[in-house]
Structure formats: C-alpha cells, structure tokens
Write an enzyme that holds these catalytic residues in place. Structure first.
Site, short mmCIF file in Angstrom:
data_model
loop_
_atom_site.label_atom_id
_atom_site.label_comp_id
_atom_site.label_asym_id
_atom_site.label_seq_id
_atom_site.Cartn_x
_atom_site.Cartn_y
_atom_site.Cartn_z
N HIS A 188 0.82 -1.21 0.00
CA HIS A 188 0.00 0.00 0.00
C HIS A 188 0.85 1.25 0.00
CE1 HIS A 188 0.71 0.80 4.32
NE2 HIS A 188 0.58 -0.51 4.51
N CYS A 204 3.16 -4.98 6.78
CA CYS A 204 2.82 -4.71 5.39
C CYS A 204 4.00 -4.11 4.63
CB CYS A 204 1.63 -3.76 5.31
SG CYS A 204 0.04 -4.56 5.63
#
Length: 298
Positions: A188, A204
């Site tokens: 992301h 992440c």
C-alpha cells in the site's frame, strides 16, 4: 517516487542464498536495477528523505559524499547517488518479488520489463513474513479496518486509534491497496514518505505515492509473487562481479556473511573472479548497494 526502474541487461549468473540453501540460476538477461546519478538538493530535503526516494541508506549517502550524517543539507547542493541493486534470482520468474533486508520490491511483467522500488517493511518486533503469495484484491481509496493487534498497541501507548479509518489524506494506507494471500499483509501507499526504505511497518509493504500508483496499474488480481529474505546477493554482469550486502535486520542468518558469500561464489563458479580483500571490506561495510568486487589482473 519511482527512482529505480532502469535495469542493466547482460548475460550473467546471479546467485543468492535462500532459506532452503544456495541456489544458482543462469538467464539470458540478468539485471542490476538503478544506476549512478547526481541529485540536486531542494528545500526541506535530508539525507534520510533522499535515501528513501532512491533506495539508499542515509549513512551510505553520507559516506559516498564525504558528509556528516547529522549535518543539514544546503539547497542546491549536489549529491552523487549510487542506487544499483542486484535483482534477486526469484525475480527472473516474473511477478512481484520483495526482498526484506534489501527493502526493495521488484516487478517483472510478461515481456521481461522490470520495475524496482524502495519499500518499507515490517519492524524487527513486527516482522514481514517470507512466503509465496497471490494478489487477491486491489482497492483505490481504501478504508482501513484497523487490526485488533494494532488497536491494542495504540492503547498500550496511550493513543486513541479509531477502529475504522475512511479514505482520505489521514489514511495510513494511502490511496492504493494491493491485498495479498498472506494473512494480514498487503502492499500500500503511505502518509509517511520518510519511512520508506526502513523497517517501520506492522508487517505490510509500504511504497511511496508514485511507486504504489504505478504498481497498482501494472499488477492484476491473480498475479503471483514472493517475499524473500536475502541480505547477501552476488552477480556477474558484463564481466564484472557485483556484491551487495545488507544488515540482517531480523537476525535470521545462521552463518557468517563471509561463509555465505563463499557458498554463493562456489555455486556461481566465481571464487577465482573475486578480489576477496575488497569483498571483505564490502561485507564489513554493509552499505546496501551493489559494489564491484572483480579481481583485477596485474
């Protein structure tokens, strides 16, 4: 910002040590990403911020430019930047490859074009797992449903964290989310660009705004990839031997770096091509960029 999309193409051998042992692979187009360039400092930039854009540690930038790591930069100052990286063997199969110690994401499409981007990975106390994966979802302007573990951490630190964060400038996921089949892990954007090229996330993979926007357009649901852990990489490119060494940020290595390098060199039949004195210095410095260690004839 996508600062490392260019690759050097050559007939070479690239080898790297993976968790299952040493692996070697010959290809017709083995790559180095990045290159050597000059960057002119603009207002508000620091070595750390520039390093996050180009995929180079601030300490390496300081050493290469004979600067004090703590000294402020002057507007208009020119910096030599070498952000060459050995592309891991895993990337030769196409798809997305994320190398945790290297803090780089590589994407090769079906035609062999390669993009390389610096990323932020999981903190040492909140590690990004190594695993093969498939892209299972893509979302523009995502809503962040905060995991219970992050809510607990926020409470322990005395912070109030809303359990749901809507799309917008305050959303830590940024404008794009690429969900992976690895539980709880995605690729992301970010609202903290200075965190890129650091071990700074809750597991992440975080990219700069321009890089995630580009990757989002290139990758389809169903695309395959792999997260790997390779702090030492060795390659021969156009007759030169390159060694790239990173810190073992998760403390996963079970052998000394020199022993690892020697194994890689044996597999690649490069033992006699390496200047081992130079290689030892590269191993000790762990500067995180590809360095030439070719043995020169007298």
């Amino acid at each position: 910002m996508m600062r490392t999309p260019h690759v050097l193409l050559a007939a070479v051998v690239t080898v790297s040590l993976v968790s299952a042992g040493v692996r070697a692979e010959s290809t017709n187009a083995v790559r180095l990403s990045g290159g050597i360039t000059v960057h002119t400092v603009i207002r508000g930039e620091s070595l750390a911020r520039i390093g996050s854009m180009f995929g180079v540690d601030a300490a390496t930038l300081a050493a290469e430019n004979h600067l004090d790591l703590r000294a402020p930069l002057a507007v208009g100052q020119r910096l030599r930047i070498d952000n060459r990286h050995v592309v891991p063997v895993a990337a030769s199969g196409g798809g997305i490859v994320i190398n945790i110690p290297q803090r780089m994401l590589f994407f090769a499409d079906d035609e062999g074009h390669l993009d390389a981007s610096p990323v932020a990975v999981g903190r040492p106390d909140w590690q990004t797992p190594t695993a093969p994966f498939t892209v299972i979802t893509k979302q523009q302007d995502p809503t962040w449903h905060v995991p219970a573990s992050i809510l607990r951490e926020s409470a322990q630190r005395g912070r109030t964290q809303p359990p749901v964060v809507p799309p917008g400038p305050g959303n830590p996921l940024g404008a794009f989310w690429i969900g992976l089949s690895v539980s709880g892990i995605g690729i992301h954007g970010t609202t903290a660009p200075a965190s890129i090229y650091n071990a700074a996330t809750h597991g992440c993979i975080r990219l700069g705004s321009a890089d995630i926007r580009r990757l989002f357009t290139l990758v389809d649901v169903g695309a395959r990839g792999r997260i790997i852990y390779e702090p030492v990489l060795l390659a021969e490119v156009d007759g030169e031997v390159y060694l790239e060494v990173h810190k073992d940020i998760y403390g996963r290595l079970t052998v000394e770096p020199m022993q690892m390098l020697h194994r890689l060199a044996v597999v690649a039949a490069l033992v006699e091509r390496i200047d081992w004195t130079v290689a030892d210095a590269v191993l000790a410095a762990r500067q995180g960029v590809a360095r030439v260690v070719t043995l020169r004839s007298d």
